[in-house]
Design a protein around this motif. Structure first.
Motif, PDB file in Angstrom:
ATOM      1  N   SER A 183       0.811  -1.222   0.000  1.00 18.29           N
ATOM      2  CA  SER A 183       0.000   0.000   0.000  1.00 18.29           C
ATOM      3  C   SER A 183       0.842   1.268   0.000  1.00 18.29           C
ATOM      4  CB  SER A 183      -0.901   0.006   1.236  1.00 18.29           C
ATOM      5  OG  SER A 183      -0.102   0.073   2.416  1.00 18.29           O
ATOM      6  N   GLY A 184       2.135   1.134   0.261  1.00 19.75           N
ATOM      7  CA  GLY A 184       3.017   2.287   0.402  1.00 19.75           C
ATOM      8  C   GLY A 184       3.258   2.675   1.846  1.00 19.75           C
ATOM      9  N   GLU A 185       2.523   2.054   2.774  1.00 25.55           N
ATOM     10  CA  GLU A 185       2.686   2.373   4.199  1.00 25.55           C
ATOM     11  C   GLU A 185       4.080   1.997   4.690  1.00 25.55           C
ATOM     12  OE1 GLU A 185       0.867   0.958   8.543  1.00 25.55           O
ATOM     13  OE2 GLU A 185       0.176   0.025   6.681  1.00 25.55           O
ATOM     14  N   ASP A 186       4.647   2.858   5.514  1.00 27.02           N
ATOM     15  CA  ASP A 186       5.947   2.608   6.129  1.00 27.02           C
ATOM     16  C   ASP A 186       5.753   1.604   7.267  1.00 27.02           C
ATOM     17  OD1 ASP A 186       8.352   2.630   7.558  1.00 27.02           O
ATOM     18  OD2 ASP A 186       8.674   4.769   7.247  1.00 27.02           O
TER      19      ASP A 186
ATOM     20  N   ALA B 289       3.613  -1.000  13.430  1.00 33.13           N
ATOM     21  CA  ALA B 289       4.553   0.058  13.037  1.00 33.13           C
ATOM     22  C   ALA B 289       4.458   1.274  13.954  1.00 33.13           C
ATOM     23  CB  ALA B 289       4.307   0.466  11.583  1.00 33.13           C
ATOM     24  N   ARG B 290       3.285   1.486  14.582  1.00 28.33           N
ATOM     25  CA  ARG B 290       3.122   2.637  15.476  1.00 28.33           C
ATOM     26  C   ARG B 290       3.296   2.245  16.944  1.00 28.33           C
ATOM     27  NH1 ARG B 290      -2.073   5.816  12.758  1.00 28.33           N
ATOM     28  NH2 ARG B 290      -1.140   6.066  10.665  1.00 28.33           N
TER      29      ARG B 290
ATOM     30  N   LYS C 248       6.049  -2.634  21.550  1.00 26.74           N
ATOM     31  CA  LYS C 248       5.362  -3.917  21.377  1.00 26.74           C
ATOM     32  C   LYS C 248       5.986  -4.714  20.237  1.00 26.74           C
ATOM     33  CE  LYS C 248       0.971  -4.065  22.097  1.00 26.74           C
ATOM     34  NZ  LYS C 248      -0.513  -3.919  21.956  1.00 26.74           N
ATOM     35  N   ALA C 249       6.385  -4.022  19.161  1.00 24.83           N
ATOM     36  CA  ALA C 249       7.034  -4.698  18.041  1.00 24.83           C
ATOM     37  C   ALA C 249       8.332  -5.361  18.486  1.00 24.83           C
ATOM     38  CB  ALA C 249       7.307  -3.699  16.912  1.00 24.83           C
TER      39      ALA C 249
END
Length: 321
Positions: free
Chosen positions: A52-55, A102-103, A107-108
């Motif tokens: 989608s282009g999302e970072d 990603a935000r 947690k990641a």
């Protein structure tokens, strides 16, 4: 260096190329993961972008070290982020616990320690200069020349020719499928191209129909989906909802059979959390196509194949895996 955005090239569903053209194609394993375009500016950093282009860089902190793998050479790579199961195969259910973080960097990082990601690289679109106009065979040679292999990334080999053997091997190994890539194909950014063909290994299984959900609109009064199960130690375990695969005539025929079998009692061991479900006596057997089972035991991407009036639920439907 500021790198240009490149949307990933997409494959078209299809079948193996004709045998006479087999040696004009390369064959790569189709993985069950998250597509990613990888940007390496040459300053030690890395940026991953989803289709989608999302970072999505922050969702996979273990891939950060890839930023220094090529030194100061700027590059744009194409790949797939996986989480591997015990057999070394991509497991989409495991991956889902990593996606969407990603935000949430903290947690990641916690999830990365428990279920590390692995990046499979299969193309290079830029290596100092733009490579998208080069044929696949030259881009592939350039990619393999980078020797990108690390604790959380790899560059699997591509097989030229022998497509039938490659497809059979992926099926026997329980892998998702095969991607066929024409050797002379350029990289068509953002295009679903016939120069790349994806073949998904499909499996079929017999299931017992235990309920249905009415359709809407033009499907009013007809089944929008059937709720199916499989035997498990004498019980009927819910295995998911199937909502595609019928012709109009088949859907109408099935509607009559379902109405004749209606009951007020849920036949599954444990009532499935399905809104608007109507229950039927578990006497209809059907065959469905599916890609795999989820870790919760549900059919993934199921599609109806046919009724099996020749099979009785008590002695012919498949057992729960």
């Amino acid at each position: 260096m500021r790198l240009p955005r490149i949307a990933p090239m997409l494959a078209t569903p299809g079948v193996l190329p004709p045998a006479a053209q087999d040696d004009r194609w390369a064959y790569e394993t189709k993985h069950d993961g998250q597509r990613a375009v990888i940007y390496l500016p040459g300053d030690g950093s890395v940026v991953l972008r989803a289709r989608s282009g999302e970072d999505i860089t922050a969702a996979y902190p273990e891939l950060g070290a890839l930023g220094g793998a090529l030194g100061e050479t700027p590059a744009i790579l194409d790949g797939e982020v996986l989480v591997l199961d015990e057999q070394g195969r991509g497991d989409f259910q495991l991956l889902q616990s990593r996606m969407g973080l990603a935000r949430s960097p903290a947690k990641a990082a916690q999830r990365a320690a428990r279920t590390p990601a692995h990046l499979v690289l299969f193309d290079v679109m830029r290596l100092r200069d733009d490579l998208t106009s080069l044929p696949y065979v030259r881009r592939r040679r350039a990619l393999e020349g980078l020797a990108l292999s690390g604790p959380f990334w790899s560059t699997p080999t591509a097989l030229v020719g022998h497509g039938d053997l490659a497809l059979r091997a992926t099926s026997e190994s329980g892998l998702e499928g095969l991607v066929c890539k024409r050797l002379d194909s350029v990289y068509e950014s953002g295009v679903r191209s016939r120069a790349w063909i994806k073949i998904r290994n499909v499996r079929a299984v017999d299931v017992i129909v235990g309920g249905w959900v009415p359709g809407r609109g033009r499907l009013s009064g007809l089944p929008g989906a059937v709720l199916v199960g499989m035997r498990d130690a004498g019980r009927l375990r819910y295995a998911g909802s199937v909502g595609t695969g019928w012709s109009e005539a088949e859907r109408a025929e099935l509607a009559g059979l379902l109405r004749a079998a209606e009951t007020d009692t849920c036949p599954f061991d444990g009532v499935p959390p399905v809104s608007g479900a109507r229950w039927v006596s578990p006497r209809l057997v059907g065959e469905v196509r599916y890609s795999t089972f989820t870790r919760a035991g549900l059919l993934r991407q199921p599609s109806w194949l046919r009724l099996r009036p020749d099979l009785a639920p008590e002695d012919s439907a498949a057992d729960f895996p």
